[in-house]
Write an enzyme that holds these catalytic residues in place. Structure first.
Site, PDB file in Angstrom:
ATOM      1  N   ASP A 201      -2.803  -1.409   9.173  1.00 45.65           N
ATOM      2  CA  ASP A 201      -2.849  -1.462   7.702  1.00 45.65           C
ATOM      3  C   ASP A 201      -3.391  -2.789   7.166  1.00 45.65           C
ATOM      4  OD1 ASP A 201      -1.660   1.071   7.597  1.00 45.65           O
ATOM      5  OD2 ASP A 201       0.360   0.240   7.494  1.00 45.65           O
TER       6      ASP A 201
ATOM      7  N   LYS B 267       0.844  -1.204   0.000  1.00 41.30           N
ATOM      8  CA  LYS B 267       0.000   0.000   0.000  1.00 41.30           C
ATOM      9  C   LYS B 267       0.872   1.243   0.000  1.00 41.30           C
ATOM     10  CE  LYS B 267       0.984   1.569   4.235  1.00 41.30           C
ATOM     11  NZ  LYS B 267       1.663   2.814   4.529  1.00 41.30           N
TER      12      LYS B 267
HETATM   13  P1  ATP Z   1       5.082  -0.616   9.506  1.00 41.58           P
HETATM   14  O1  ATP Z   1       4.788   0.783   9.146  1.00 41.58           O
HETATM   15  O2  ATP Z   1       3.889  -1.389  10.028  1.00 41.58           O
HETATM   16  O3  ATP Z   1       6.328  -0.793  10.322  1.00 41.58           O
HETATM   17  P2  ATP Z   1       6.419  -1.270   7.060  1.00 41.58           P
HETATM   18  O4  ATP Z   1       5.779  -1.402   5.746  1.00 41.58           O
HETATM   19  O5  ATP Z   1       7.313  -0.089   7.250  1.00 41.58           O
HETATM   20  O6  ATP Z   1       5.281  -1.339   8.129  1.00 41.58           O
HETATM   21  P3  ATP Z   1       6.995  -4.091   7.249  1.00 41.58           P
HETATM   22  O7  ATP Z   1       7.678  -4.566   6.013  1.00 41.58           O
HETATM   23  O8  ATP Z   1       5.556  -4.439   7.413  1.00 41.58           O
HETATM   24  O9  ATP Z   1       7.251  -2.536   7.383  1.00 41.58           O
HETATM   25  O10 ATP Z   1       7.833  -4.621   8.486  1.00 41.58           O
HETATM   26  C1  ATP Z   1       7.902  -4.013   9.746  1.00 41.58           C
HETATM   27  C2  ATP Z   1       8.577  -4.958  10.752  1.00 41.58           C
HETATM   28  O11 ATP Z   1       7.663  -6.017  11.047  1.00 41.58           O
HETATM   29  C3  ATP Z   1       9.812  -5.660  10.212  1.00 41.58           C
HETATM   30  O12 ATP Z   1      10.969  -4.946  10.531  1.00 41.58           O
HETATM   31  C4  ATP Z   1       9.777  -7.042  10.875  1.00 41.58           C
HETATM   32  O13 ATP Z   1      10.612  -7.083  12.011  1.00 41.58           O
HETATM   33  C5  ATP Z   1       8.345  -7.233  11.341  1.00 41.58           C
HETATM   34  N1  ATP Z   1       7.630  -8.334  10.628  1.00 41.58           N
HETATM   35  C6  ATP Z   1       6.859  -9.288  11.199  1.00 41.58           C
HETATM   36  N2  ATP Z   1       6.323 -10.102  10.285  1.00 41.58           N
HETATM   37  C7  ATP Z   1       6.729  -9.658   9.082  1.00 41.58           C
HETATM   38  C8  ATP Z   1       6.472 -10.094   7.752  1.00 41.58           C
HETATM   39  N3  ATP Z   1       5.707 -11.155   7.481  1.00 41.58           N
HETATM   40  N4  ATP Z   1       7.033  -9.379   6.761  1.00 41.58           N
HETATM   41  C9  ATP Z   1       7.798  -8.293   7.038  1.00 41.58           C
HETATM   42  N5  ATP Z   1       8.079  -7.863   8.279  1.00 41.58           N
HETATM   43  C10 ATP Z   1       7.555  -8.542   9.305  1.00 41.58           C
END
Ligand code: ATP
Length: 300
Positions: A140, A10
């Site tokens: 999200d 997203k």
């Molecule tokens: P957010 O804003 O929720 O942190 P984001 O898009 O910046 O989201 P994500 O890729 O969702 O980041 O990952 C955030 C953190 O969640 C990662 O650093 C990781 O430690 C943890 N995590 C747990 N499960 C997952 C998964 N299936 N995929 C990616 N990260 C995961």
């Protein structure tokens, strides 16, 4: 039997942030859009919960937990608990969505797992219940089920689909160094001590409804952009390079560090992605939007 579900990244076309609430969350008024970067999640019955994670070359796999703290396992357990069933699954995640990039890759995996297990186990969970379980897993996650474009309120978990008649193209510029979401919110609080209740701009809703590119370019915005740029001065160069390459608008994705460049069409997006790569931004993707929410791609 296995079920594979695909879920998209997203972006936030608008991310309005209000003053921090007593529970530590910030009230949001956001417009989500699903873009063409995907994770695939395969599920199969197993004796115990287990997750494996693979991914494209650009994905920092070491940062993704391979134990019960992976949000996909949390999603599976939440679905089983909702139906009061004692079952477990093997979950294989193949990531194309960069980790910790502000693209909600983890949320995509959670949404994909909910849908995949609902189908694998023939649970017939209602959409309403799926969205509620999703909202408890993360802000999200409900949007990752919906896809398309949607307004988000509360912490972002209260989603309402929006009409989106555009055929948009974005260049998504990844960054090798992640940015902590809580740190960006904390810095927002420092920089914005008098934050007011956030609202979604009418012009943005109109731009989506009419597929109006110029209006969209003028209507996007993100309250976390300044705090993120303050923490990560290197991102200013990415914005400047994007503008120089001819992007119609430049925007931080969520809490960053991913940067989004709005393009005229597919050819323009490919041209801008090439210019960004030539300027040293190794990981760039030209992607369409809006795309579908979590959906089954195979039953084997
Ligand atoms: P957010 O804003 O929720 O942190 P984001 O898009 O910046 O989201 P994500 O890729 O969702 O980041 O990952 C955030 C953190 O969640 C990662 O650093 C990781 O430690 C943890 N995590 C747990 N499960 C997952 C998964 N299936 N995929 C990616 N990260 C995961």
């Amino acid at each position: 039997m296995t079920v594979t579900v695909r879920a998209a990244a997203k972006i936030n076309l608008h991310l309005g942030v209000g003053p921090v609430r007593a529970d530590g969350f910030h009230p949001l008024a956001t417009v989500y859009q699903a873009v063409g970067l995907y994770d695939d999640v395969l599920v199969a019955d197993a004796e115990e919960w287990v997750v494996t994670v693979t991914g494209e070359a650009h994905v920092a796999l070491a940062e993704v937990p391979q134990d019960g703290s992976n949000i996909a396992i949390r999603a599976g357990r939440a679905l089983a608990a909702h139906h009061s069933i004692d079952r477990a699954a093997r979950i294989e995640i193949h990531k194309g969505i960069p980790v910790a990039g502000g693209l909600a890759g983890g949320s995509a995996d959670a949404a994909a797992t909910l849908l995949a297990l609902d189908r694998l186990w023939s649970l017939g969970t209602t959409d309403e219940d799926l969205l509620r379980i999703a909202g408890e897993l993360g802000s999200d996650v409900p949007f990752a089920l919906l896809g398309g474009a949607a307004a988000g309120h509360g912490r972002g978990e209260l989603v309402e689909p929006l009409e989106d008649h555009g055929a948009w193209w974005w260049v998504v510029v990844g960054n090798a160094v992640g940015l902590s979401t809580p740190a960006v919110y904390r810095h927002f609080d420092e920089l914005t001590p008098a934050a007011t209740d956030p609202v979604i701009p009418d012009s943005l809703v109109e731009a989506l409804r009419n597929g109006d590119l110029e209006l969209l370019a003028a209507s996007v915005g993100n309250d976390l952009q300044e705090p993120a740029l303050d923490l990560r001065a290197d991102l200013r160069r990415t914005f400047a390079d994007g503008a120089e390459a001819g992007a119609l608008a430049t925007l931080l994705s969520g809490s960053g560090p991913t940067v989004l460049l709005l393009c005229r069409d597919a050819a323009h997006a490919r041209e801008i992605a090439g210019a960004m790569q030539a300027a040293g931004h190794e990981h760039c993707w030209a992607v369409p939007a809006p795309v579908a929410g979590a959906h089954v791609v195979s039953y084997d």
